[in-house]
Design a protein around this motif. Structure first.
Motif, PDB file in Angstrom:
ATOM      1  N   UNK A 117     -10.486   4.207  -0.314  1.00  0.00           N
ATOM      2  CA  UNK A 117     -11.601   4.695  -1.116  1.00  0.00           C
ATOM      3  C   UNK A 117     -11.302   6.113  -1.590  1.00  0.00           C
ATOM      4  N   UNK A 118     -10.921   6.278  -2.853  1.00  0.00           N
ATOM      5  CA  UNK A 118     -10.713   7.629  -3.368  1.00  0.00           C
ATOM      6  C   UNK A 118     -12.050   8.291  -3.689  1.00  0.00           C
ATOM      7  N   UNK A 119     -12.039   9.617  -3.717  1.00  0.00           N
ATOM      8  CA  UNK A 119     -13.232  10.408  -3.988  1.00  0.00           C
ATOM      9  C   UNK A 119     -13.101  11.037  -5.369  1.00  0.00           C
ATOM     10  N   UNK A 120     -14.092  10.784  -6.220  1.00  0.00           N
ATOM     11  CA  UNK A 120     -14.096  11.334  -7.577  1.00  0.00           C
ATOM     12  C   UNK A 120     -15.143  12.434  -7.661  1.00  0.00           C
ATOM     13  N   UNK A 121     -14.710  13.631  -8.036  1.00  0.00           N
ATOM     14  CA  UNK A 121     -15.620  14.742  -8.273  1.00  0.00           C
ATOM     15  C   UNK A 121     -15.858  14.891  -9.766  1.00  0.00           C
ATOM     16  N   UNK A 122     -17.007  15.467 -10.121  1.00  0.00           N
ATOM     17  CA  UNK A 122     -17.367  15.613 -11.532  1.00  0.00           C
ATOM     18  C   UNK A 122     -16.949  16.962 -12.105  1.00  0.00           C
ATOM     19  N   UNK A 123     -16.512  17.893 -11.247  1.00  0.00           N
ATOM     20  CA  UNK A 123     -15.991  19.180 -11.719  1.00  0.00           C
ATOM     21  C   UNK A 123     -14.828  19.609 -10.838  1.00  0.00           C
ATOM     22  N   UNK A 124     -13.978  20.452 -11.404  1.00  0.00           N
ATOM     23  CA  UNK A 124     -12.885  21.025 -10.631  1.00  0.00           C
ATOM     24  C   UNK A 124     -13.431  21.949  -9.552  1.00  0.00           C
ATOM     25  N   UNK A 125     -14.506  22.663  -9.846  1.00  0.00           N
ATOM     26  CA  UNK A 125     -15.122  23.528  -8.850  1.00  0.00           C
ATOM     27  C   UNK A 125     -15.508  22.725  -7.615  1.00  0.00           C
ATOM     28  N   UNK A 126     -16.131  21.591  -7.805  1.00  0.00           N
ATOM     29  CA  UNK A 126     -16.567  20.780  -6.666  1.00  0.00           C
ATOM     30  C   UNK A 126     -15.395  20.326  -5.811  1.00  0.00           C
ATOM     31  N   UNK A 127     -14.333  19.865  -6.464  1.00  0.00           N
ATOM     32  CA  UNK A 127     -13.182  19.406  -5.672  1.00  0.00           C
ATOM     33  C   UNK A 127     -12.587  20.557  -4.866  1.00  0.00           C
ATOM     34  N   UNK A 128     -12.566  21.755  -5.454  1.00  0.00           N
ATOM     35  CA  UNK A 128     -12.006  22.913  -4.772  1.00  0.00           C
ATOM     36  C   UNK A 128     -12.855  23.355  -3.586  1.00  0.00           C
ATOM     37  N   UNK A 129     -14.185  23.287  -3.715  1.00  0.00           N
ATOM     38  CA  UNK A 129     -15.058  23.869  -2.699  1.00  0.00           C
ATOM     39  C   UNK A 129     -15.477  22.881  -1.615  1.00  0.00           C
ATOM     40  N   UNK A 130     -15.591  21.597  -1.924  1.00  0.00           N
ATOM     41  CA  UNK A 130     -15.838  20.629  -0.855  1.00  0.00           C
ATOM     42  C   UNK A 130     -14.635  20.576   0.079  1.00  0.00           C
ATOM     43  N   UNK A 131     -14.896  20.397   1.366  1.00  0.00           N
ATOM     44  CA  UNK A 131     -13.839  20.039   2.311  1.00  0.00           C
ATOM     45  C   UNK A 131     -13.683  18.525   2.214  1.00  0.00           C
ATOM     46  N   UNK A 133     -11.315  16.662   3.463  1.00  0.00           N
ATOM     47  CA  UNK A 133     -10.502  16.050   4.501  1.00  0.00           C
ATOM     48  C   UNK A 133      -9.161  15.622   3.912  1.00  0.00           C
ATOM     49  N   UNK A 134      -8.700  14.451   4.278  1.00  0.00           N
ATOM     50  CA  UNK A 134      -7.438  13.945   3.738  1.00  0.00           C
ATOM     51  C   UNK A 134      -7.627  12.922   2.644  1.00  0.00           C
ATOM     52  N   UNK A 135      -8.834  12.859   2.067  1.00  0.00           N
ATOM     53  CA  UNK A 135      -9.116  11.841   1.057  1.00  0.00           C
ATOM     54  C   UNK A 135      -8.331  12.077  -0.231  1.00  0.00           C
ATOM     55  N   UNK A 136      -7.950  10.991  -0.881  1.00  0.00           N
ATOM     56  CA  UNK A 136      -7.420  11.094  -2.242  1.00  0.00           C
ATOM     57  C   UNK A 136      -8.562  11.496  -3.161  1.00  0.00           C
ATOM     58  N   UNK A 137      -8.324  12.486  -4.012  1.00  0.00           N
ATOM     59  CA  UNK A 137      -9.388  12.969  -4.882  1.00  0.00           C
ATOM     60  C   UNK A 137      -8.952  12.955  -6.345  1.00  0.00           C
ATOM     61  N   UNK A 138      -9.943  12.773  -7.212  1.00  0.00           N
ATOM     62  CA  UNK A 138      -9.764  12.871  -8.653  1.00  0.00           C
ATOM     63  C   UNK A 138     -10.893  13.734  -9.201  1.00  0.00           C
ATOM     64  N   UNK A 139     -10.687  14.261 -10.388  1.00  0.00           N
ATOM     65  CA  UNK A 139     -11.767  14.910 -11.131  1.00  0.00           C
ATOM     66  C   UNK A 139     -11.932  14.184 -12.457  1.00  0.00           C
ATOM     67  N   UNK A 140     -13.125  13.690 -12.694  1.00  0.00           N
ATOM     68  CA  UNK A 140     -13.481  13.151 -14.003  1.00  0.00           C
ATOM     69  C   UNK A 140     -14.620  14.014 -14.521  1.00  0.00           C
ATOM     70  N   UNK A 141     -14.297  14.873 -15.469  1.00  0.00           N
ATOM     71  CA  UNK A 141     -15.292  15.822 -15.943  1.00  0.00           C
ATOM     72  C   UNK A 141     -16.402  15.125 -16.719  1.00  0.00           C
TER      73      UNK A 141
END
Length: 316
Positions: A117-131, A133-141
């Motif tokens: 289950x990858x984690x998609x954030x809606x902003x680069x700020x959110x991906x940077x500031x959330x912890x 863990x070891x999840x795969x992350x993407x940003x879709x603005x």
């Protein structure tokens, strides 16, 4: 593909269901938070289809997009399939980290440690500031369906869109409005929960009408301290409104200098409002720059292409 997702945020879901897939939207008799089904006030394509929990047990589902932790349980309960194992799943996180901006650990990292289950954030700020863990992350603005250039700026007022300004108070910058209203009359749109001194509260109006009314105001004021990136700000930029915004979270990246003024200094924000009220030509020029930037960076085609890439990756 057939994509299962809950109708959580109306404006965001409106953009998402304009993609090339079939979208299954759970519906319950009371149309409560876990079963809103199709939108009642937005224009959605026929490919956005309501399904009951009973129907989901037999529905073919290619990908699930979950947006709240308990939806992982609903997927298991309503479809009989395990998210990330029996059915490809993506977790879409809309919010900036809470309760702490730096140390908040995302709930998926601890409670649903499924590598699939990858984690998609809606902003680069959110991906940077959330912890994360070891999840795969993407940003879709973010993106919105383009409402068009409606700007007239005929009213020398500032428009603000904030829901529940009393309850949310400092988070959405309600406390700033009284002083900023001395620089320009402030017309406040959105679901109200009490009087806000110094503002003209116009309440919650239908989306299309609100777009037209916003664009009659000289400038868009974004006083919010803590949010991912308000879709109303992106809508205002599409409308060709100049922006005056608090420099917080993703806003400094979202609003270029030529589109308005972004500052953490309330005095600079007030000065910008006074300038736009006094100089309609400057306001119009900034608004055109805002629209050009929004179309390039927050356009629907880019947004849907980004989602297609993530959906195809998890569905392999």
């Amino acid at each position: 593909m057939r994509v299962l997702l809950w109708h959580v945020h109306g404006s965001y879901t409106t953009s998402l269901v304009h993609g090339r897939h079939d979208y299954l939207l759970p519906v319950l008799p009371d149309r409560g938070p876990d079963g809103r089904g199709r939108a009642q006030t937005w224009d959605w394509p026929a490919t956005a289809v309501e399904v009951t929990p009973e129907q989901l047990a037999d529905e073919a589902v290619d990908v699930v997009i979950v947006q709240r932790p308990h939806e992982l349980d609903l997927v298991r309960e309503w479809t009989g399939r395990r998210p990330g194992l029996d059915v490809p799943t993506v977790y879409l996180e809309h919010n900036a980290p809470e309760p702490h901006p730096v140390t908040s650990r995302h709930p998926l990292a601890d409670h649903c440690p499924v590598d699939g289950i990858p984690l998609v954030h809606v902003t680069h700020f959110n991906r940077l500031f959330w912890d994360n863990g070891g999840l795969r992350t993407h940003v879709i603005e973010h993106s919105v369906v383009d409402p068009g250039d409606r700007y007239t700026g005929e009213l020398p007022h500032a428009a603000v869109v904030v829901n529940e300004p009393v309850r949310r108070d400092r988070m959405v910058g309600t406390d700033l409005l009284g002083e900023l209203a001395k620089a320009a009359p402030i017309d406040l749109f959105g679901m109200g929960d009490g009087p806000i001194p110094g503002t003209n509260q116009l309440g919650d109006v239908p989306q299309d009408r609100m777009h037209t009314e916003l664009a009659r105001r000289r400038a868009y004021l974004h006083p919010v301290r803590w949010t991912s990136l308000g879709l109303s700000l992106i809508e205002a930029m599409h409308l060709a409104m100049p922006v005056v915004a608090v420099a917080s979270t993703e806003v400094p990246r979202a609003v270029p200098p030529e589109a308005g003024v972004v500052s953490a200094d309330p005095d600079e924000l007030a000065a910008a409002l006074r300038t736009f009220v006094a100089d309609p030509d400057a306001a119009r020029a900034a608004g055109q720059a805002a629209r050009a930037h929004a179309l390039q960076h927050y356009g629907l085609d880019r947004f849907l292409a980004d989602w297609d890439r993530v959906i195809e990756e998890v569905a392999r």
